[in-house]
Design a protein around this motif. Sequence first.
Motif, short mmCIF file in Angstrom:
data_model
loop_
_atom_site.label_atom_id
_atom_site.label_comp_id
_atom_site.label_asym_id
_atom_site.label_seq_id
_atom_site.Cartn_x
_atom_site.Cartn_y
_atom_site.Cartn_z
N ALA A 457 -4.84 -14.98 48.07
CA ALA A 457 -4.10 -13.95 47.68
C ALA A 457 -4.83 -13.32 46.45
CB ALA A 457 -2.58 -13.95 47.70
N LEU A 458 -4.95 -14.01 45.65
CA LEU A 458 -5.80 -13.47 44.41
C LEU A 458 -7.06 -12.96 44.66
CD1 LEU A 458 -4.47 -15.95 41.62
CD2 LEU A 458 -3.89 -13.57 41.68
N SER A 459 -8.00 -13.65 45.45
CA SER A 459 -9.29 -13.45 45.88
C SER A 459 -9.31 -12.21 46.47
CB SER A 459 -10.02 -14.54 46.84
OG SER A 459 -11.06 -14.40 47.07
N ILE A 460 -8.31 -11.82 47.35
CA ILE A 460 -8.39 -10.44 48.12
C ILE A 460 -8.07 -9.27 47.09
CG2 ILE A 460 -6.89 -9.11 49.87
CD1 ILE A 460 -6.47 -12.00 51.48
N LEU A 461 -7.10 -9.69 46.28
CA LEU A 461 -6.83 -8.64 45.18
C LEU A 461 -7.99 -8.23 44.29
CD1 LEU A 461 -3.45 -9.93 43.55
CD2 LEU A 461 -3.84 -7.70 44.94
N ARG A 462 -8.86 -9.41 43.92
CA ARG A 462 -10.02 -9.26 43.18
C ARG A 462 -11.04 -8.31 43.92
NH1 ARG A 462 -8.85 -15.02 41.24
NH2 ARG A 462 -7.45 -14.63 39.34
N HIS A 463 -11.24 -8.76 45.10
CA HIS A 463 -12.12 -7.98 45.84
C HIS A 463 -11.85 -6.52 46.14
CE1 HIS A 463 -13.73 -12.04 46.94
NE2 HIS A 463 -14.89 -11.39 47.28
N VAL A 464 -10.46 -6.35 46.40
CA VAL A 464 -10.23 -5.00 46.55
C VAL A 464 -10.59 -4.18 45.48
CG1 VAL A 464 -8.06 -3.37 46.92
CG2 VAL A 464 -8.52 -5.38 48.36
N LYS A 465 -10.02 -4.65 44.28
CA LYS A 465 -10.19 -4.19 42.89
C LYS A 465 -11.67 -3.78 42.41
CE LYS A 465 -9.49 -3.13 38.44
NZ LYS A 465 -8.95 -1.90 38.05
N GLN A 466 -12.51 -4.76 42.80
CA GLN A 466 -14.00 -4.47 42.72
C GLN A 466 -14.73 -3.44 43.42
OE1 GLN A 466 -15.96 -5.88 40.42
NE2 GLN A 466 -17.75 -4.78 41.42
N ALA A 467 -14.15 -3.47 44.82
CA ALA A 467 -14.70 -2.38 45.72
C ALA A 467 -14.17 -1.01 45.43
CB ALA A 467 -13.90 -2.87 47.20
N LEU A 468 -13.11 -0.88 45.07
CA LEU A 468 -12.54 0.51 44.62
C LEU A 468 -12.84 0.96 43.17
CD1 LEU A 468 -9.06 0.53 46.17
CD2 LEU A 468 -11.18 1.39 47.29
N ASP A 469 -12.94 -0.01 42.28
CA ASP A 469 -13.08 0.43 40.87
C ASP A 469 -14.24 -0.54 40.31
OD1 ASP A 469 -12.92 1.10 38.21
OD2 ASP A 469 -11.06 -0.32 37.75
N PRO A 470 -15.43 -0.33 40.70
CA PRO A 470 -16.40 -1.42 40.29
C PRO A 470 -16.80 -1.41 38.77
CG PRO A 470 -17.46 0.54 41.62
CD PRO A 470 -15.97 0.65 41.70
N GLN A 471 -16.72 -0.08 38.10
CA GLN A 471 -16.70 -0.06 36.75
C GLN A 471 -15.62 -0.87 35.83
OE1 GLN A 471 -17.69 4.41 36.82
NE2 GLN A 471 -18.67 3.63 35.03
N GLY A 472 -14.59 -1.17 36.62
CA GLY A 472 -13.30 -1.71 36.02
C GLY A 472 -12.59 -1.02 34.85
N LEU A 473 -12.47 0.39 34.99
CA LEU A 473 -11.89 1.44 34.03
C LEU A 473 -10.58 1.80 34.38
CD1 LEU A 473 -15.03 3.90 33.95
CD2 LEU A 473 -14.56 1.89 32.34
N MET A 474 -10.04 1.29 35.48
CA MET A 474 -8.51 1.71 35.99
C MET A 474 -7.53 0.90 35.28
SD MET A 474 -9.08 4.53 37.33
CE MET A 474 -7.35 5.00 37.61
N ASN A 475 -7.13 1.04 34.22
CA ASN A 475 -5.77 0.09 33.66
C ASN A 475 -6.29 -1.28 33.39
OD1 ASN A 475 -3.37 0.17 32.29
ND2 ASN A 475 -2.17 -0.33 34.30
N PRO A 476 -7.61 -1.35 32.83
CA PRO A 476 -8.16 -2.82 32.57
C PRO A 476 -6.97 -4.01 31.94
CG PRO A 476 -8.99 -1.15 30.98
CD PRO A 476 -8.32 -0.44 32.04
#
Length: 480
Positions: A457-476
Amino acid sequence: MVETLAPRAETAPFLEAAAALLGAKGFTTDPDAISPWLTDWRQRFTGRALGMASPATTDEVAGLVRLCAAHNVPIVPQGGNSGMSGGATPDETGHAVVLSLRRMNAIRSVDTATRSATCEAGVILQVLHEAAEAKGLRFPLSLGGKGSATVGGLISTNAGGTQVLRHGSMRALVLGLEAVMPDGTVFNQLVPLKKDNRGFDLKQLLIGSEGTLGVVTAATLKLEPAVAAREVLWAGTQSLPQARELLLLAERLAGQALEGFEVMPQHSLDAVRDYLPGARQPLAEDHAWHVLIEMVADADGAERLPDLAQRVLEEAFEAGLIEDATMAANETQAEAFWNLRESIAPAERALGPAVQHDISVPVEKMPAFVEEAVPQFEAQWPGTRAVGFGHLGDGNIHFHVIAPQGVDRASWEAGDGKAISRQVHDMVTAWGGSISAEHGIGQLKRDELARLGDPVALSILRHVKQALDPQGLMNPGKLI
């Protein structure tokens, strides 16, 4: 005043562009204006910010997000700043912009035909309740912070409350959603459809994501017919397993009329009586556990509701499930009953330092969990007092461990308190439960989720986050 960092030289172009985009009302770097919004409601986290943006429209939000992406500036979305997990507080670097949605507070429509309301993210829950009531409808989610919590914050944390038993959490009440994605594009799915099989349900991906995947700007929410009658009952029982049996009896007899079922130990009620001037215990005698039950009906069922409530109590007495009980004689008394329940958290805080846990276990296991956990923690941590209360109908336990008298708050919370929380989370996980039932992960439980969460589940969450927010700017630094 909270100390703020001097802007970095390379941020000057961003600050100038943000001020030009949003104007004086929409963007500020004034430390005095920003300071109140840099500490979370529970005062556990205090951060710094480059500035605070307060856009008035979705287009302005989108423009700001595009600007942040171009200048690599992190964004911390914030509603009423009443969250319990530090999810809307920036970190200490001072590099992020706090994005306040409070100016976006329009209720765009209340539709009696479809029983829905479309409103912006900054609408306060109490205001939504009042707008729905004016049209003979209601929004069936309520909580103690309804005077400050905003629609956007409730959606972003998938808030629960006292009516989840019948109506579900925010996930069940959001019919449509509008959000600004990390690249500044606008996801618009405000118009609800009963059937829609065009792939993933993307609005559900955003609900509960705590601003890490996008900024919720508006929503279409499910409304229900106004309550024509309600009965609020207060009962005393010997044990939590008996309270569970009472719940099952009430569900069998009352069905959809049963809207709330809350449990609290005598200790919590005593704390509230000490905390609230003039507060009175509803029953003459003390009881190991107290149960607050709410039953409601629309116009069609209003006449039958008093008899139904009376039947629940009569059968509960006959079955030996309750020792004493009373029914609220009027709305004033009904509200007084609920005020006792909603005042538990501040009353417990007034007793001194404590670690508070918003956890859940499978509904049928909640009584056994509390009965095992309370003596275990009190024995292992001498001088503490463990208290569990909450929403028995959905397995949500607010499990507080109150520190021994006379301890230093900071050192106890950093030492024993932290160890206690870790052990609580271990126990919840072993019981097949969740370390966050309705308050979100934020930064408070981020590391614990990483430690205890299912790796897949954590891996899926991280992959979704990376796909949608590749810069990591949304509520880091929040959630994952």
